[in-house]
Scaffold this active site. Structure first.
Site, PDB file in Angstrom:
ATOM      1  CE  LYS A  73       6.121   4.662 -10.548  1.00 14.25           C
ATOM      2  NZ  LYS A  73       5.844   4.686  -9.105  1.00 14.25           N
ATOM      3  CG  ASN A  74       8.183   1.864  -8.360  1.00 16.01           C
ATOM      4  OD1 ASN A  74       7.827   3.049  -8.361  1.00 16.01           O
ATOM      5  ND2 ASN A  74       7.328   0.874  -8.458  1.00 16.01           N
ATOM      6  NE  ARG A 145       3.272   4.719   0.487  1.00 15.39           N
ATOM      7  CZ  ARG A 145       2.969   4.897   1.779  1.00 15.39           C
ATOM      8  NH1 ARG A 145       2.023   5.744   2.091  1.00 15.39           N
ATOM      9  NH2 ARG A 145       3.607   4.264   2.722  1.00 15.39           N
ATOM     10  CB  CYS A 169      -2.371   6.739  -2.825  1.00 15.11           C
ATOM     11  SG  CYS A 169      -1.993   5.062  -3.312  1.00 15.11           S
ATOM     12  NE  ARG A 174       1.052   2.676  -0.977  1.00 15.51           N
ATOM     13  CZ  ARG A 174       1.573   3.032  -2.154  1.00 15.51           C
ATOM     14  NH1 ARG A 174       0.922   3.883  -2.915  1.00 15.51           N
ATOM     15  NH2 ARG A 174       2.705   2.561  -2.579  1.00 15.51           N
ATOM     16  N   PRO A 175       0.136   2.010   5.613  1.00 10.49           N
ATOM     17  CG  PRO A 175      -0.047   0.175   6.994  1.00 10.49           C
ATOM     18  CD  PRO A 175      -0.475   0.701   5.668  1.00 10.49           C
ATOM     19  CB  ILE A 176       4.799   4.650   7.731  1.00  9.69           C
ATOM     20  CG1 ILE A 176       4.091   5.501   8.785  1.00  9.69           C
ATOM     21  CG2 ILE A 176       4.576   5.190   6.327  1.00  9.69           C
ATOM     22  CD1 ILE A 176       4.712   6.849   9.004  1.00  9.69           C
ATOM     23  CG  ASP A 177       3.159  -0.900  10.569  1.00 16.01           C
ATOM     24  OD1 ASP A 177       3.146  -2.082  10.924  1.00 16.01           O
ATOM     25  OD2 ASP A 177       2.944  -0.538   9.385  1.00 16.01           O
ATOM     26  CG  LEU A 178       6.217  -3.058   8.507  1.00 12.80           C
ATOM     27  CD1 LEU A 178       6.069  -3.775   7.176  1.00 12.80           C
ATOM     28  CD2 LEU A 178       6.495  -4.040   9.637  1.00 12.80           C
ATOM     29  CG  ASP A 392       3.227  -1.780  -9.022  1.00 15.52           C
ATOM     30  OD1 ASP A 392       4.395  -1.459  -8.778  1.00 15.52           O
ATOM     31  OD2 ASP A 392       2.291  -1.631  -8.220  1.00 15.52           O
ATOM     32  CB  VAL A 414       0.140  -6.422  -2.723  1.00 16.49           C
ATOM     33  CG1 VAL A 414       1.122  -5.384  -2.191  1.00 16.49           C
ATOM     34  CG2 VAL A 414       0.864  -7.687  -3.157  1.00 16.49           C
ATOM     35  NE  ARG A 488       2.221   9.825  -9.070  1.00 20.08           N
ATOM     36  CZ  ARG A 488       1.912   9.128  -7.965  1.00 20.08           C
ATOM     37  NH1 ARG A 488       0.637   8.900  -7.680  1.00 20.08           N
ATOM     38  NH2 ARG A 488       2.867   8.647  -7.200  1.00 20.08           N
TER      39      ARG A 488
HETATM   40  C1  EPZ Z   1       6.179   0.000  -3.658  1.00 23.39           C
HETATM   41  O1  EPZ Z   1       5.266   0.701  -2.809  1.00 23.39           O
HETATM   42  C2  EPZ Z   1       5.969   0.569  -5.052  1.00 23.39           C
HETATM   43  N1  EPZ Z   1       6.237   1.983  -5.036  1.00 23.39           N
HETATM   44  C3  EPZ Z   1       4.526   0.323  -5.484  1.00 23.39           C
HETATM   45  O2  EPZ Z   1       4.386   0.750  -6.835  1.00 23.39           O
HETATM   46  C4  EPZ Z   1       4.248  -1.161  -5.455  1.00 23.39           C
HETATM   47  O3  EPZ Z   1       2.899  -1.383  -5.728  1.00 23.39           O
HETATM   48  C5  EPZ Z   1       4.555  -1.733  -4.048  1.00 23.39           C
HETATM   49  O4  EPZ Z   1       5.899  -1.414  -3.670  1.00 23.39           O
HETATM   50  C6  EPZ Z   1       4.394  -3.236  -3.997  1.00 23.39           C
HETATM   51  O5  EPZ Z   1       5.160  -3.853  -4.936  1.00 23.39           O
HETATM   52  C7  EPZ Z   1       7.522   2.411  -5.063  1.00 23.39           C
HETATM   53  O6  EPZ Z   1       8.470   1.662  -5.074  1.00 23.39           O
HETATM   54  C8  EPZ Z   1       7.730   3.885  -5.078  1.00 23.39           C
HETATM   55  P1  EPZ Z   1       4.852  -1.804   0.236  1.00 23.39           P
HETATM   56  P2  EPZ Z   1       5.390   0.601  -1.215  1.00 23.39           P
HETATM   57  O7  EPZ Z   1       5.365  -1.061   1.401  1.00 23.39           O
HETATM   58  O8  EPZ Z   1       6.798   0.487  -0.827  1.00 23.39           O
HETATM   59  C9  EPZ Z   1       1.877  -2.845   3.747  1.00 23.39           C
HETATM   60  C10 EPZ Z   1       3.428   1.870  -8.669  1.00 23.39           C
HETATM   61  O9  EPZ Z   1       2.356   1.692  -9.264  1.00 23.39           O
HETATM   62  N2  EPZ Z   1       2.760  -2.085   4.672  1.00 23.39           N
HETATM   63  O10 EPZ Z   1       5.620  -2.965  -0.258  1.00 23.39           O
HETATM   64  O11 EPZ Z   1       4.613   1.693  -0.632  1.00 23.39           O
HETATM   65  C11 EPZ Z   1       1.087  -1.907   2.824  1.00 23.39           C
HETATM   66  O12 EPZ Z   1      -0.041  -1.408   3.411  1.00 23.39           O
HETATM   67  C12 EPZ Z   1       3.472   1.822  -7.130  1.00 23.39           C
HETATM   68  O13 EPZ Z   1       4.508   2.082  -9.237  1.00 23.39           O
HETATM   69  C13 EPZ Z   1       2.499  -2.116   6.038  1.00 23.39           C
HETATM   70  O14 EPZ Z   1       1.554  -2.756   6.480  1.00 23.39           O
HETATM   71  O15 EPZ Z   1       4.630  -0.787  -0.977  1.00 23.39           O
HETATM   72  C14 EPZ Z   1       0.758  -2.778   1.658  1.00 23.39           C
HETATM   73  O16 EPZ Z   1      -0.431  -3.457   1.867  1.00 23.39           O
HETATM   74  C15 EPZ Z   1       2.120   1.710  -6.516  1.00 23.39           C
HETATM   75  N3  EPZ Z   1       3.302  -1.393   6.871  1.00 23.39           N
HETATM   76  C16 EPZ Z   1       1.933  -3.737   1.614  1.00 23.39           C
HETATM   77  O17 EPZ Z   1       2.648  -3.596   2.843  1.00 23.39           O
HETATM   78  C17 EPZ Z   1       4.363  -0.660   6.410  1.00 23.39           C
HETATM   79  O18 EPZ Z   1       5.058  -0.016   7.211  1.00 23.39           O
HETATM   80  C18 EPZ Z   1       2.884  -3.488   0.454  1.00 23.39           C
HETATM   81  O19 EPZ Z   1       3.341  -2.194   0.537  1.00 23.39           O
HETATM   82  C19 EPZ Z   1       4.611  -0.641   5.029  1.00 23.39           C
HETATM   83  C20 EPZ Z   1       3.789  -1.368   4.170  1.00 23.39           C
END
Ligand code: EPZ
Length: 519
Positions: A73-74, A145, A169, A174-178, A392, A414, A488
């Protein structure tokens, strides 16, 4: 600015996309038919989504046989968004799982003017040659997302994009600052307004290669910045990036489309931007999280099953934990699937030749031959970015640990809010104590007395899967609501479990039926 205020929606009465983009590219208006087709598909999905779906699981049985693993999926979501980078030729994808999330991503792409053909059997063709908008449908973005990942390819290809902020969610803020700081490092100007992010290339043309260090190896930020940098002018170095297999699969797809990316799978990516990318054929990797979930199904029911295709290297941390608990996992090179058959107390092996694609293989997971006659041992796990243990699979493994011997500890590092399944597992009789981001699980000696069935509710995708697994180990009947979360991310979930001998069925109650019930 006014030109971009009303995002186009996939409904048949599609307003013409903002003139600015079409004027720049002199493209003919986009045919409506494709939009209405997708709207119907979504409408069907929505209509069904109104119905109340429940999974009813009768526990205590064992599983046996072989089960197929769907495409990831991802990885599919990232590659579908990445297909927006291709300005000529279609991206012909195989192994795209049929899920509500991938259908929503298709709707996001269609709302931008891309043509998306879902041919069934995991085949999806994306033609992004005719993109007519840089504002994806906000409603669809709000549903998943990963919809936000389109920001990268759009701003890189068209020099601008305006995307709704992805909500958080249940599992975290889940911020987007990065994402935003990374794009700024590639020469973008960012504005946040009215719940949307507006990104424009400072030079009014396109992004420029640069350097960016991610404070945290975010999967989504890495994927979005990698697609953006693939079309930027010059070389980009991204450090402390995510190393997840899904990220590497996206890199592989982009390289097939003409991108130049080095270091995929490591913590540093070096990307030499190209003027344009082209469509290509590509097969999505198998879903390691679905595979892990099915492996836990075998362990929690003390069964022996086999599954394929999988890439064993993607499952190392998962196999380590299951082996530590006492499971036996067999994989023998490519083309060979070993099937364990229990004849009385003897385990006899038959050798079969099978054709596989790329480096996918089959695995056999058995909790039958574990010591102490099927009793598995508890253990400690901490979720971490790849190659650490995947967050996950945290809920599914927690369900397993409630049936294992001794005290276990699960630490979630995480996401800050990924323990919703705990109170539902407690309803089933699990002895779990939460403390901060850790759960302390007092397992029970004998499987049969660990859990007993009752109604529970899924609050998110992986937590929902964990409840189904717990229901398979519990005495009696477990009824799981909130099934749309599970749909989903798991393709034909109950059908696959049924094929392994699980006693599971889906109950669907439509609103009016429910209304009558009340009356
Ligand atoms: C991906 O989410 C996956 N989703 C998630 O799977 C998975 O849990 C996650 O990676 C971690 O492995 C998809 O690929 C669609 P992250 P993503 O950005 O990209 C922090 C599932 O069940 N962060 O790696 O959203 C954030 O808050 C889903 O299939 C920042 O601080 O995850 C979190 O604590 C759920 N700033 C950590 O990083 C940012 O700008 C990991 O999030 C971005 C993220």
């Amino acid at each position: 600015m006014a030109l971009l205020s009303s995002p186009p929606s996939p409904s048949p009465s599609l307003p013409s996309p903002p003139l600015r983009l079409r004027h720049l590219r002199g493209l003919p208006p986009r045919p409506i038919s494709a939009a209405s087709a997708s709207a119907d598909a979504d409408a069907d999905a929505d209509a069904d989504a109104d119905a109340d779906h429940r999974l009813v699981v009768s526990g205590g049985g064992r599983l046996a046989g072989h089960v197929g693993v769907s495409g990831s999926k991802n990885a599919a979501l990232a590659v579908l968004a990445g297909a927006l980078c291709c300005s000529s030729g279609a991206a012909a994808l195989r192994g795209v799982p049929d899920l509500s999330d991938t259908r929503t991503m298709a709707a996001v792409l269609r709302s931008l003017g891309a043509r998306v053909e879902e041919r069934g059997g995991g085949e999806v063709v994306v033609d992004a040659g005719d993109v007519t908008s840089v504002e994806p449908d906000s409603e669809a973005i709000g549903r998943i997302r990963a919809g936000f990942f389109v920001l990268g390819p759009l701003v890189a290809r068209f020099g601008e994009a305006e995307v709704a902020l992805p909500g958080g969610c249940r599992i975290g803020a889940r911020p987007i600052d990065l994402y935003l700081r990374g794009l700024a490092a590639l020469g973008a100007v960012i504005q946040l307004r009215h719940g949307k992010v507006r990104v424009e290339a400072a030079n009014g043309k396109g992004l420029v290669g640069g350097q960016f260090h991610l404070d945290y190896p975010s999967v989504g930020a890495t994927e979005t910045l990698m697609t953006a940098a693939s079309l930027a002018d010059g070389v980009t170095i991204l450090s402390n990036v995510a190393r997840e297999p899904e990220v590497a699969d996206l890199a592989k797809f982009l390289v097939t489309c003409g991108a130049q990316i080095e270091g995929a799978g490591t913590s540093t990516l070096v990307i030499n931007g190209k003027k344009r990318l082209h469509g290509a054929e590509f097969t999505i990797i198998p879903d390691r999280i679905e595979a892990g979930t099915l492996m836990v199904a075998a362990a929690i029911t003390r069964s022996c099953i086999s599954l394929s295709p999988v890439i064993p290297g993607h499952l190392t941390s998962i196999m380590d934990k299951l082996s530590a608990a006492g499971c036996k996992i067999i994989q023998k090179g490519r083309h060979i699937l070993e099937v364990g058959v229990l004849l009385g107390s003897k385990l006899i092996f038959l050798v079969l030749k099978i054709r596989t694609l790329r480096d996918f293989v089959a695995l056999q997971v058995s909790a039958l031959s574990s010591p102490n006659n099927g009793d598995l041992q508890g253990f400690y796990l901490k979720t971490l970015p790849y190659p650490g243990f995947p967050t996950d699979l945290q809920p599914q493994f927690m369900a397993l640990l409630t049936t294992c011997n001794g005290l276990s500890v699960v630490e979630e590092s995480v996401f800050e809010n990924r323990m919703h399944h705990v109170k539902e597992l407690q309803k089933l009789g699990a002895r779990i104590r939460l403390s901060g981001s850790s759960a302390f699980i007092q397992g029970k000696r004998h499987r049969s007395s660990a859990l007993s069935g009752c109604p529970v509710e899924a609050a998110d995708l992986r937590g929902g899967a964990a409840l189904v697994l717990a229901g398979m180990a519990a005495e009696g009947v477990t009824e799981i609501s909130g099934v749309s979360h599970i749909d989903r991310g798991y393709e034909n979930f109950e059908a696959k479990l049924l094929s392994l001998g699980a006693n599971i069925e889906r109950k669907v109650e439509h609103q009016q039926q429910l209304m009558t019930g009340i009356a």
